[in-house]
Scaffold this motif. Structure first.
Motif, PDB file in Angstrom:
ATOM      1  N   ALA A   1       0.831  -1.214   0.000  1.00 36.26           N
ATOM      2  CA  ALA A   1       0.000   0.000   0.000  1.00 36.26           C
ATOM      3  C   ALA A   1       0.862   1.260   0.000  1.00 36.26           C
ATOM      4  O   ALA A   1       0.559   2.256  -0.668  1.00 36.26           O
ATOM      5  CB  ALA A   1      -0.927  -0.020   1.213  1.00 36.26           C
TER       6      ALA A   1
ATOM      7  N   THR B   1       0.963   4.029  -2.860  1.00 39.36           N
ATOM      8  CA  THR B   1       0.715   5.440  -2.518  1.00 39.36           C
ATOM      9  C   THR B   1       1.820   6.342  -3.055  1.00 39.36           C
ATOM     10  O   THR B   1       1.566   7.419  -3.606  1.00 39.36           O
ATOM     11  CB  THR B   1       0.596   5.595  -0.997  1.00 39.36           C
TER      12      THR B   1
ATOM     13  N   ILE C   1      -4.386  -0.478  -6.967  1.00 37.92           N
ATOM     14  CA  ILE C   1      -4.809  -0.031  -5.637  1.00 37.92           C
ATOM     15  C   ILE C   1      -6.124  -0.682  -5.255  1.00 37.92           C
ATOM     16  O   ILE C   1      -6.376  -1.033  -4.091  1.00 37.92           O
ATOM     17  CB  ILE C   1      -4.913   1.499  -5.609  1.00 37.92           C
TER      18      ILE C   1
END
Length: 671
Positions: free
Chosen positions: A27, A31, A210
Motif C-alpha cells: 500500500a 501510494t 490499488i
C-alpha cells in the motif's frame, strides 16, 4: 491443557503479522507511485497551462498591433475631418483617438516586457509614434487656429512621410515575430498535452492495482473489527466517565452564557446611549447651521425689503434717493445669492465644472484683481515651481478661493503688510496630510503678516458661520467654502497660525497627468459684472422658461438690451418655434423644466440645428444631474443682473468663453 491451547493459538496466528506487513508495504509503494504520478501530471498540466498562456499572450500582441494600426488610422482620419471643418468636436475626436493609440502602445510595451527577442521593439515603435505626432501637430494647430486651407496643406505634406510607413512596418514586424513564436509554442503545448495523457493512463493502471490492494485491506479490516468490538466495550466504560465530565462542563457553560447575556444587554444599552448622544449632537449642529443661515438671510432680506419699500416711497421724490435704496436692495440680493453658492460649496452639493489648468498662470492672471481688492499698502509676493504641474479643478472656484484668501489676509493685516502666494509641487506619503492618499500634489499657500489666530479658534475656522472678524464684516463661510472646494476636488485644506506672526492657509490639489499634450487653457479675465455693449443688436433669441415671472423678466431685459426675444414655456414648444422660425440666433433655456429638461432640449437643438448656440440658465448646477451634460453650452447662474445677462448673451452669440460662476465682485469673495 491450557498451556497447549495457548501454544496452538500462537502457532496459528504467527504468520498473520507478516501478511499485514506485506500488505502495508504494498500500500505504501502504491501510494508513493500515486503521488509521483499525480506530481508528474500536475507538472505537465502546469507546463501546458503556461504554454497556453503564452499562446494567449501572443494572440493578444497580434490583436493589439492591429488595434494600434486601426486607432492611428482613425485618429488621422479624424484629423483630416478636423482640418476640413475646424470643429472643436472633431478635434476632440482626433485627440481622443491619438491618446487611445498611445495607451495601446503602453499596453503593447507591457506585453513585450518579458520577451527578450522583442525587448527593443516597443521603444522604437514609441519613437516613431512620437515622431508622427510631431509631424501631425502643425496641421492640428492650424485647424485649431482656423487657418482653413493652411491646415489642409500641412496635413497633405505629412502623407509623403516615411514615418507612417516605418510605424506600420514595425507593427507588422512585431506581429510576424509573434506568429513565429506562436507556431513554436503551439508545438510545445501539443507535447505537454501528450505527456499529460500518458501519465493519466498510467494513473488508471495504478488505480486498478490499488483496488486489488483494497480487497486485501478489507480482509484485514474485518479482523480488526473483531478486535474493535472488544475495544468498544472498554470504551463504553470510558464513556460513562466522559458523560459525568460533560455534565460538569454544561453547568459551567450555562454560567458563562448567563454572564455573556448580561454583557450583551449592557452593550446594547451603551450603543443606544451613544446613538442618542450622536442624534443630540447632530441636532445641535443642524440648529447652529440653521440659525446662522436664518440670521444672515434675514439680514439680507431686511436690506432688500427695506430698500424696495423706501424706493417705492421715494418714487415721487429725488431720483438719487430712489437709486440709492435700489442699490442697497440689489446689494442685499447679491449677497444672498453669494451665501447660497457658498452653502452649496460647503455641502459639496453642487457639482464642479473642472478643466485642466496651471495654477501658477491663474495666480499671475489674478494679480491685478488681487491688487485692486486688497489695496496699494499691501505688497503681494509670488513664488512658483520651475516646472508647473496641471490640476483638474473648477476654474471659477479656484479663483474665488485665491481672492477670498487674499481678502482675508488684507483684513487680518488691517490693510497694511505683505501677502505671499506660493505654488509648488510636492509628493505626499499616505496619511502625511490628513487622509490624502500618497501621490503628487500641487501646493498653493497664501501667507500673511497679520496678527494671527488664537489657538482656541484655530480648530474652528473651517466651521460654517464661524468667523473671527467683527460683526458685519463676514458671514463665516469663506474658509468653509475653500475647504469644501478642496475636498470636492480630491484634495485638502490646512491652516497654520501664530498670534503676532501671521497665518498660512494651504491647499493641496492632486496633480492632473492627463493634461500633457493638451493645449493649455487660455486665461480669461474674471467677469466683474460690467455690461457689455451689444455687438449683435436685433438678434432673435428664443427664451425657454416654465416660470412665467422669470420668463417675463428675462424677455423685458433682452428687449431693453436691443434683442428680439420670443418666449415659450416648454422644450416641446421650443422645438416647434425653431421649426417655424429659421431666423432664431440663440436658445436661452432653463435647466430644470417639466417633460423635457434644458439639457435634453440642448441635445435636440445640437442635433437638428447645430449652428444655433445654447445658453443655459440655472439656479443650481446640480439640478442638471450630471454636470458633463452642460458641456457644449454657455452657463449663467440665477439670480443674474442685466449686465451678467448681457455678457452671457454676447459670449454665446460670439462664441466666446463664458462662465457664469466667475466672480461677481471682489466684495462677494470677501464674505
Amino acid at each position: 491443557m491450557a498451556d497447549e491451547a495457548i501454544e496452538a493459538a500462537a502457532e496459528e496466528g504467527g504468520p498473520r503479522p507478516w501478511r499485514a506487513l506485506w500488505v502495508s508495504a504494498a500500500a505504501l509503494l502504491a501510494t508513493l507511485a500515486l503521488i509521483a504520478l499525480i506530481f508528474m501530471i500536475t507538472l505537465s498540466n502546469r507546463a501546458r497551462d503556461e504554454a497556453l498562456g503564452w499562446e494567449r499572450h501572443t494572440y493578444g500582441v497580434m490583436v493589439l498591433t492591429r488595434t494600434i494600426d486601426a486607432t492611428i488610422a482613425r485618429s488621422e482620419a479624424a484629423l483630416g475631418r478636423y482640418v476640413l471643418d475646424e470643429r472643436q468636436l472633431t478635434g476632440t475626436a482626433y485627440v481622443n483617438e491619438w491618446r487611445a493609440a498611445a495607451f495601446q502602445i503602453n499596453q503593447l510595451e507591457r506585453l513585450l516586457r518579458d520577451d527578450p527577442a522583442q525587448l527593443g521593439d516597443p521603444p522604437h515603435l514609441r519613437r516613431l509614434f512620437q515622431q508622427r505626432n510631431t509631424e501631425l501637430g502643425p496641421a492640428a494647430s492650424a485647424a485649431e487656429r482656423g487657418q482653413g486651407a493652411g491646415g489642409l496643406s500641412l496635413l497633405f505634406s505629412t502623407t509623403s512621410s516615411q514615418t507612417l510607413i516605418d510605424l506600420r512596418a514595425k507593427l507588422e514586424e512585431i506581429a510576424t515575430a509573434e506568429r513565429t513564436t506562436l507556431a513554436r509554442r503551439t508545438e510545445e503545448t501539443r507535447g505537454f498535452v501528450e505527456k499529460a495523457d500518458t501519465y493519466t493512463d498510467w494513473l488508471g493502471w495504478l488505480a486498478m492495482l490499488i483496488g486489488v490492494g483494497a480487497v486485501g485491506l478489507a480482509i484485514l479490516a474485518y479482523r480488526s473489527f473483531v478486535e474493535g468490538v472488544r475495544a468498544r466495550r472498554e470504551a463504553e466504560s470510558q464513556a460513562w466517565r466522559a458523560l459525568e465530565l460533560e455534565r460538569a462542563v454544561q453547568d459551567r457553560t450555562r454560567d458563562l452564557s448567563t454572564a455573556n447575556e448580561r454583557l450583551k444587554a449592557e452593550a446594547a444599552e451603551r450603543a443606544a446611549a451613544e446613538a442618542q448622544l450622536r442624534q443630540v449632537q447632530k441636532m445641535e449642529a443642524v440648529g447652529q447651521l440653521t440659525g446662522g443661515i436664518a440670521h444672515d438671510f434675514n439680514n439680507m432680506l431686511a436690506v432688500v425689503v427695506g430698500g424696495l419699500d423706501l424706493a417705492r416711497r421715494k418714487l415721487p421724490g429725488s431720483r438719487r434717493e430712489v437709486e440709492f435704496h435700489l442699490d442697497n436692495a440689489m446689494e442685499g440680493a447679491t449677497r444672498a445669492a453669494a451665501l447660497t453658492r457658498r452653502l452649496l460649496a460647503f455641502a459639496r452639493a453642487e457639482p464642479l465644472l473642472p478643466e485642466a489648468v496651471l495654477p501658477s498662470e491663474r495666480v499671475e492672471h489674478m494679480l491685478e484683481l488681487i491688487d485692486r481688492a486688497i489695496g496699494e499698502r499691501i505688497t503681494v509676493l509670488t513664488s512658483f515651481a520651475t516646472e508647473p504641474w496641471y490640476i483638474w479643478v473648477d476654474v471659477a472656484q479656484l479663483e474665488n478661493a485665491l481672492l477670498n484668501l487674499a481678502v482675508n489676509a488684507r483684513d487680518a493685516m488691517e490693510g497694511s503688510g505683505e501677502v505671499r502666494i506660493e505654488v509648488d509641487n510636492v509628493g505626499l506619503a499616505a496619511g502625511e496630510v490628513d487622509d490624502l492618499q500618497a501621490g503628487d500634489y500641487v501646493r498653493i499657500r497664501v501667507t500673511d503678516t497679520g496678527g494671527g489666530i488664537a489657538p482656541e479658534h484655530l480648530d474652528r475656522v473651517f466651521e460654517p458661520f464661524f468667523t473671527t472678524k467683527p460683526v458685519g464684516k463676514g458671514t463665516g463661510l469663506g474658509l468653509t467654502q475653500i475647504f469644501g472646494f478642496a475636498r470636492q476636488s480630491g484634495g485638502h485644506a490646512t491652516i497654520a497660525s501664530r498670534v503676532g506672526e501671521g497665518t498660512a492657509v494651504t491647499l493641496f490639489l492632486p496633480r492632473f497627468l492627463g493634461a500633457e499634450g493638451i493645449v493649455p487653457v487660455r486665461a480669461a479675465a474674471p467677469s466683474l459684472a460690467i455690461e457689455t455693449a451689444s455687438r449683435h443688436p436685433g438678434a432673435h433669441i428664443l427664451v425657454v422658461e416654465d416660470d412665467p415671472r422669470v420668463c417675463r423678466s428675462t424677455v423685458d431685459v433682452l428687449e431693453e438690451l436691443g434683442y428680439l426675444p420670443t418666449a415659450c414655456d416648454s422644450g416641446r414648444q421650443a422645438l416647434e418655434q425653431l421649426a417655424a422660425h429659421a431666423e432664431i440666433d440663440l436658445v436661452l433655456t432653463d435647466v430644470m423644466m417639466p417633460e423635457m429638461t434644458g439639457t435634453e432640449l440642448a441635445a435636440e437643438v445640437r442635433r437638428l440645428y447645430p449652428r444655433i448656440p445654447v445658453l443655459f440658465v440655472t439656479g443650481y448646477v446640480g439640478e442638471a444631474g450630471d454636470a458633463d451634460e452642460l458641456i457644449g453650452g454657455e452657463l449663467l447662474r440665477k439670480p443674474f443682473t442685466i449686465a451678467a445677462l448681457a455678457n452671457a448673451v454676447e459670449n454665446a452669440l460670439g462664441g466666446g468663453r463664458f462662465n457664469g460662476s466667475h466672480l461677481a465682485s471682489t466684495g462677494e469673495a470677501a464674505e
